[in-house]
Design an enzyme around this catalytic site. Structure first.
Site, short mmCIF file in Angstrom:
data_model
loop_
_atom_site.label_atom_id
_atom_site.label_comp_id
_atom_site.label_asym_id
_atom_site.label_seq_id
_atom_site.Cartn_x
_atom_site.Cartn_y
_atom_site.Cartn_z
N GLY A 12 0.79 -1.23 0.00
CA GLY A 12 0.00 0.00 0.00
C GLY A 12 0.82 1.28 0.00
N SER A 13 2.06 1.23 -0.52
CA SER A 13 2.84 2.48 -0.53
C SER A 13 2.20 3.50 -1.47
CB SER A 13 4.30 2.21 -0.89
OG SER A 13 4.43 1.78 -2.22
N LYS A 65 -16.24 -14.10 -9.63
CA LYS A 65 -15.83 -12.69 -9.65
C LYS A 65 -17.05 -11.76 -9.69
CE LYS A 65 -12.21 -11.52 -11.92
NZ LYS A 65 -11.07 -10.77 -12.44
N MET A 90 -4.00 -6.82 -7.33
CA MET A 90 -3.45 -7.85 -8.21
C MET A 90 -4.52 -8.79 -8.76
SD MET A 90 -0.63 -6.82 -8.68
CE MET A 90 1.04 -6.38 -8.26
N ARG A 91 -5.52 -8.20 -9.40
CA ARG A 91 -6.63 -8.97 -9.91
C ARG A 91 -7.18 -8.24 -11.13
NH1 ARG A 91 -9.24 -12.71 -7.15
NH2 ARG A 91 -7.90 -12.75 -5.34
N LEU A 92 -7.61 -8.99 -12.13
CA LEU A 92 -8.23 -8.32 -13.29
C LEU A 92 -9.61 -7.81 -12.89
CD1 LEU A 92 -7.41 -10.68 -16.31
CD2 LEU A 92 -6.42 -8.46 -15.76
N ILE A 93 -9.94 -6.63 -13.38
CA ILE A 93 -11.27 -6.07 -13.12
C ILE A 93 -12.26 -6.74 -14.09
CG2 ILE A 93 -12.65 -3.94 -13.21
CD1 ILE A 93 -10.71 -3.99 -10.85
N HIS A 109 1.19 1.11 -13.16
CA HIS A 109 1.99 -0.09 -13.44
C HIS A 109 3.47 0.32 -13.52
CE1 HIS A 109 2.75 -4.15 -14.74
NE2 HIS A 109 3.54 -3.66 -15.67
C1 GAR Z 1 3.23 -0.99 -7.44
O1 GAR Z 1 4.55 -0.97 -7.90
C2 GAR Z 1 2.26 -1.00 -8.58
O2 GAR Z 1 2.68 -0.25 -9.68
C3 GAR Z 1 2.22 -2.47 -8.92
O3 GAR Z 1 2.17 -3.09 -7.66
C4 GAR Z 1 2.94 -2.32 -6.74
C5 GAR Z 1 2.14 -2.15 -5.47
O4 GAR Z 1 2.93 -1.58 -4.46
N1 GAR Z 1 1.11 -2.80 -9.75
C6 GAR Z 1 1.16 -3.69 -10.73
O5 GAR Z 1 2.13 -4.38 -10.97
C7 GAR Z 1 -0.12 -3.81 -11.54
N2 GAR Z 1 0.05 -4.75 -12.60
P1 GAR Z 1 2.26 -0.87 -3.21
O6 GAR Z 1 1.30 -1.89 -2.57
O7 GAR Z 1 3.40 -0.56 -2.29
O8 GAR Z 1 1.53 0.34 -3.67
#
Ligand code: GAR
Length: 209
Positions: A12-13, A65, A90-93, A109
């Site tokens: 969640g950063s 889903k 991390m899931r397709l909408i 991304h």
């Molecule tokens: C982020 O780097 C985001 O861009 C990526 O997951 C990470 C989540 O980090 N998303 C994907 O790869 C989407 N395909 P976070 O939980 O620290 O925000």
């Protein structure tokens, strides 16, 4: 004030960066809800600390889903959410959410799409030995990290980089680019004078009645 729901599955950063931008008045919006598909994820602790309402669910507790997205949609309407912001969800909408929030779902991304979609994009770029990678913010469609691109920023891979230092550099760009892009997008939509998503929904409902 536009209301955002942030969807996340992990640390969640990016959720934190968006929430911080709101507090620091760099983003004129409200984070109205965190939607999380992993009850143990660290992002839940971040939302608790910030007093942001949370809807956590276990996908396996639903038939499919469509069933969990129907429940998410109800929660989003209840919270009068205008935009869905994916931040490491991390899931397709699926079609339920896409139909409920047309052109109001965005994602970040950690690569210059269309290069390196999917999991571990920074690792993929590192393995490929590219000299430039970066970050993309895009609208969400039914595909994996596909959909119209809204913003991109490049990150050079330095000869002295390791995978860890590259990851840090890409994440630093994400944490700045995502709030900035959301702010520009909301401003642009407002200046076009169109209704907010909620006003639009209300007018549809009135027409149906
Ligand atoms: C982020 O780097 C985001 O861009 C990526 O997951 C990470 C989540 O980090 N998303 C994907 O790869 C989407 N395909 P976070 O939980 O620290 O925000």
């Amino acid at each position: 004030m536009m209301k955002l729901a942030v969807f996340a599955s992990g640390s969640g950063s990016n959720f934190q960066a968006i929430a911080d931008a709101v507090v620091e008045n760099r983003l004129d919006a409200e984070v109205s809800l965190l939607v999380c598909d992993k009850p143990d994820a660290y992002v839940v602790k971040r939302a608790e600390a910030l007093d942001i309402p949370i809807f956590c669910f276990r996908p396996k507790a639903y038939d499919n889903k469509a069933a969990f997205e129907k429940e998410i949609t109800a929660r989003l309407h209840e919270a009068e959410v205008d935009w869905i912001v994916l931040a490491g969800y991390m899931r397709l909408i699926g079609e339920t959410l896409l139909a409920a929030f047309p052109e109001h779902i965005i994602n970040i991304h950690p690569s210059l799409l269309p290069a390196f979609p999917g999991l571990d994009a920074i690792g993929q770029a590192w393995e490929a030995g590219v000299k430039v990678t970066g970050v993309t913010v895009h609208y969400v469609d039914e595909g994996m990290d596909s959909g119209k691109i809204i913003a991109q920023e490049a990150v050079a891979v330095k000869p002295t980089d390791s995978l860890a230092s590259l990851t840090k550099a890409v994440q630093a760009v994400e944490h700045r680019l995502y709030p900035d892009t959301i702010q520009s997008l909301l401003k642009e939509r407002l200046s076009q004078g169109g209704p907010t998503y909620n006003e639009h929904q209300t007018s549809i409902n009135q027409r149906i009645e």
